[in-house]
Design a protein around this motif. Sequence first.
Motif, PDB file in Angstrom:
ATOM      1  N   ASN A 193       0.804  -1.222   0.000  1.00 49.17           N
ATOM      2  CA  ASN A 193       0.000   0.000   0.000  1.00 49.17           C
ATOM      3  C   ASN A 193       0.845   1.285   0.000  1.00 49.17           C
ATOM      4  O   ASN A 193       0.596   2.202   0.773  1.00 49.17           O
ATOM      5  CB  ASN A 193      -0.926  -0.032   1.231  1.00 49.17           C
ATOM      6  CG  ASN A 193      -2.130   0.879   1.056  1.00 49.17           C
ATOM      7  OD1 ASN A 193      -2.243   1.578   0.055  1.00 49.17           O
ATOM      8  ND2 ASN A 193      -3.012   0.882   2.029  1.00 49.17           N
ATOM      9  N   HIS A 194       1.863   1.319  -0.860  1.00 49.93           N
ATOM     10  CA  HIS A 194       2.699   2.525  -1.030  1.00 49.93           C
ATOM     11  C   HIS A 194       3.314   3.005   0.286  1.00 49.93           C
ATOM     12  O   HIS A 194       3.376   4.219   0.553  1.00 49.93           O
ATOM     13  CB  HIS A 194       1.891   3.672  -1.657  1.00 49.93           C
ATOM     14  CG  HIS A 194       1.208   3.290  -2.931  1.00 49.93           C
ATOM     15  ND1 HIS A 194       1.890   3.029  -4.107  1.00 49.93           N
ATOM     16  CD2 HIS A 194      -0.112   3.092  -3.216  1.00 49.93           C
ATOM     17  CE1 HIS A 194       1.033   2.706  -5.063  1.00 49.93           C
ATOM     18  NE2 HIS A 194      -0.185   2.720  -4.554  1.00 49.93           N
ATOM     19  N   LEU A 195       3.759   2.066   1.114  1.00 43.15           N
ATOM     20  CA  LEU A 195       4.258   2.434   2.442  1.00 43.15           C
ATOM     21  C   LEU A 195       5.466   3.370   2.371  1.00 43.15           C
ATOM     22  O   LEU A 195       5.531   4.364   3.102  1.00 43.15           O
ATOM     23  CB  LEU A 195       4.635   1.178   3.244  1.00 43.15           C
ATOM     24  CG  LEU A 195       5.262   1.449   4.615  1.00 43.15           C
ATOM     25  CD1 LEU A 195       4.278   2.183   5.530  1.00 43.15           C
ATOM     26  CD2 LEU A 195       5.735   0.158   5.278  1.00 43.15           C
ATOM     27  N   ILE A 196       6.437   3.080   1.497  1.00 40.63           N
ATOM     28  CA  ILE A 196       7.668   3.889   1.457  1.00 40.63           C
ATOM     29  C   ILE A 196       7.372   5.347   1.080  1.00 40.63           C
ATOM     30  O   ILE A 196       7.847   6.268   1.751  1.00 40.63           O
ATOM     31  CB  ILE A 196       8.736   3.232   0.549  1.00 40.63           C
ATOM     32  CG1 ILE A 196       9.272   1.963   1.250  1.00 40.63           C
ATOM     33  CG2 ILE A 196       9.883   4.191   0.242  1.00 40.63           C
ATOM     34  CD1 ILE A 196      10.247   1.139   0.464  1.00 40.63           C
ATOM     35  N   PRO A 197       6.546   5.610   0.032  1.00 40.79           N
ATOM     36  CA  PRO A 197       6.182   7.018  -0.230  1.00 40.79           C
ATOM     37  C   PRO A 197       5.412   7.662   0.937  1.00 40.79           C
ATOM     38  O   PRO A 197       5.581   8.859   1.210  1.00 40.79           O
ATOM     39  CB  PRO A 197       5.292   6.924  -1.479  1.00 40.79           C
ATOM     40  CG  PRO A 197       5.702   5.651  -2.144  1.00 40.79           C
ATOM     41  CD  PRO A 197       6.072   4.711  -1.038  1.00 40.79           C
ATOM     42  N   THR A 198       4.585   6.867   1.621  1.00 40.99           N
ATOM     43  CA  THR A 198       3.844   7.396   2.781  1.00 40.99           C
ATOM     44  C   THR A 198       4.818   7.856   3.868  1.00 40.99           C
ATOM     45  O   THR A 198       4.684   8.942   4.438  1.00 40.99           O
ATOM     46  CB  THR A 198       2.900   6.324   3.364  1.00 40.99           C
ATOM     47  OG1 THR A 198       1.963   5.930   2.365  1.00 40.99           O
ATOM     48  CG2 THR A 198       2.148   6.843   4.584  1.00 40.99           C
ATOM     49  N   LEU A 199       5.814   7.013   4.142  1.00 35.90           N
ATOM     50  CA  LEU A 199       6.817   7.359   5.162  1.00 35.90           C
ATOM     51  C   LEU A 199       7.639   8.575   4.726  1.00 35.90           C
ATOM     52  O   LEU A 199       8.009   9.418   5.547  1.00 35.90           O
ATOM     53  CB  LEU A 199       7.740   6.166   5.423  1.00 35.90           C
ATOM     54  CG  LEU A 199       7.097   4.931   6.064  1.00 35.90           C
ATOM     55  CD1 LEU A 199       8.085   3.782   6.126  1.00 35.90           C
ATOM     56  CD2 LEU A 199       6.571   5.255   7.458  1.00 35.90           C
ATOM     57  N   ALA A 200       7.931   8.660   3.427  1.00 39.85           N
ATOM     58  CA  ALA A 200       8.696   9.807   2.911  1.00 39.85           C
ATOM     59  C   ALA A 200       7.933  11.103   3.160  1.00 39.85           C
ATOM     60  O   ALA A 200       8.532  12.144   3.473  1.00 39.85           O
ATOM     61  CB  ALA A 200       8.968   9.627   1.427  1.00 39.85           C
TER      62      ALA A 200
END
Length: 424
Positions: free
Chosen positions: A79-86
């Motif tokens: 669920n697009h975790l890395i862009p969310t964290l960014a």
Amino acid sequence: MARDQPSQMQLIAAKCITFLHRASAIPATDPKVMFKTLPCLVCLSKAQYDWATRVTAVETLAYLTEVDSKLQEVASISNHLIPTLANFLHYKPAGSNQAEVEHISRELRAAAFMAFASLGANDEDIRKKIIETENLMGAVVAGLQDAEPKVRLSAIRCLHSLSRSVQQLRTTFQDHSVWKPLMELLKGASDDILSVASSTLCNLLLEFSPSKEPMLESGAVELLCNLTRRCDPALRLNGTWALMNMAFQAEQKIKLQILNSLGTDQIFRLLQDPELEILMKTLGLLRNLLSSKPHIDHIMGLHGAAIMHAVLYVLEGSSDLAVKEQALCILANIGDGDTAKNFLIHNEEVLKKIKDYMTNKNVKVQVAAIFCITNLIWKDEPGSLERQMRLKEFGIDKLLHALIQTSDTFLWEKVKAALAQFSD
């Protein structure tokens, strides 16, 4: 954790399963962990939830995925975790209260760094994906200099995780000069920060790392030698480990700098350390210092008696065979020098020890002992005949003839190579 439950209930339920998993009550492969808890926490990190829920969800996710590589892999593509964290790193909440805005911003950054640290702990592809996130390294470097200790610690943990990548050490880490804020942090930091920062330093000081040279010029040797004198075993280990990495294939001036700053007394204390890993890294440091013929002869010329005393102490003391093997490898390195050979060949106690270990039940220990003999008797080196005669007085040649009957092929090859050097 069902989606129709209030977000706080989902969050607390996910924390329950997370803690049960980390306490080894539920395995990572259990569907409740892999397909319920993990997606729930990822979902709760999204922008539609309040900042406190998002921070707790991401901190819990970081803890859930910290040690299990499969959970890290699944989370990194969920669920697009890395862009969310960014987005956490650059999120500026609306509000007129500047202090509160800054507090929320720091909490979000700290949580994101923690999650990145866990996700990138084991997998090179995940680390690459994290590092390629826009402005990530800039945010990490800024985090290392943050006024809030929680943010600094999380940023260092993230950096430590990413520094396990050989490729990134050569490129991204060099481009951003991460060693500068890291070195600053090591001066007068708390033990928590010091422990993670010095672990990161171990990676930055590997032989191929471009950061190694500027760090040496900025006082890394003295700083690390001081760590070896700390009460905390983790700090002593990191200091010794980093010095071992620093000494690997180093120039003679760096090796002498390490020896002069550390001192033979401190080396001896580290060889008496109750922590086995510290003892092993100290022996690794000695092996790296005593490599390359000119370096071996020069260092033994300055510190030979103290080094021999220390190695003999280890051979007589610890019952751990891996320790004995390392100590014998140090003797073999000394035997590879031109003038340093005399420290072995004229020491009856050392020769008796080597002979004893040639008949040890552990093949690695036997091979290390035979390695010592081989380095003393190379035919084409000056004085080899005299050294061979000396070893024959101890019955070393007869023992080698007996060992040639071994069924172990690796040992047989080493025995055969040693016998080939003996003149008839």
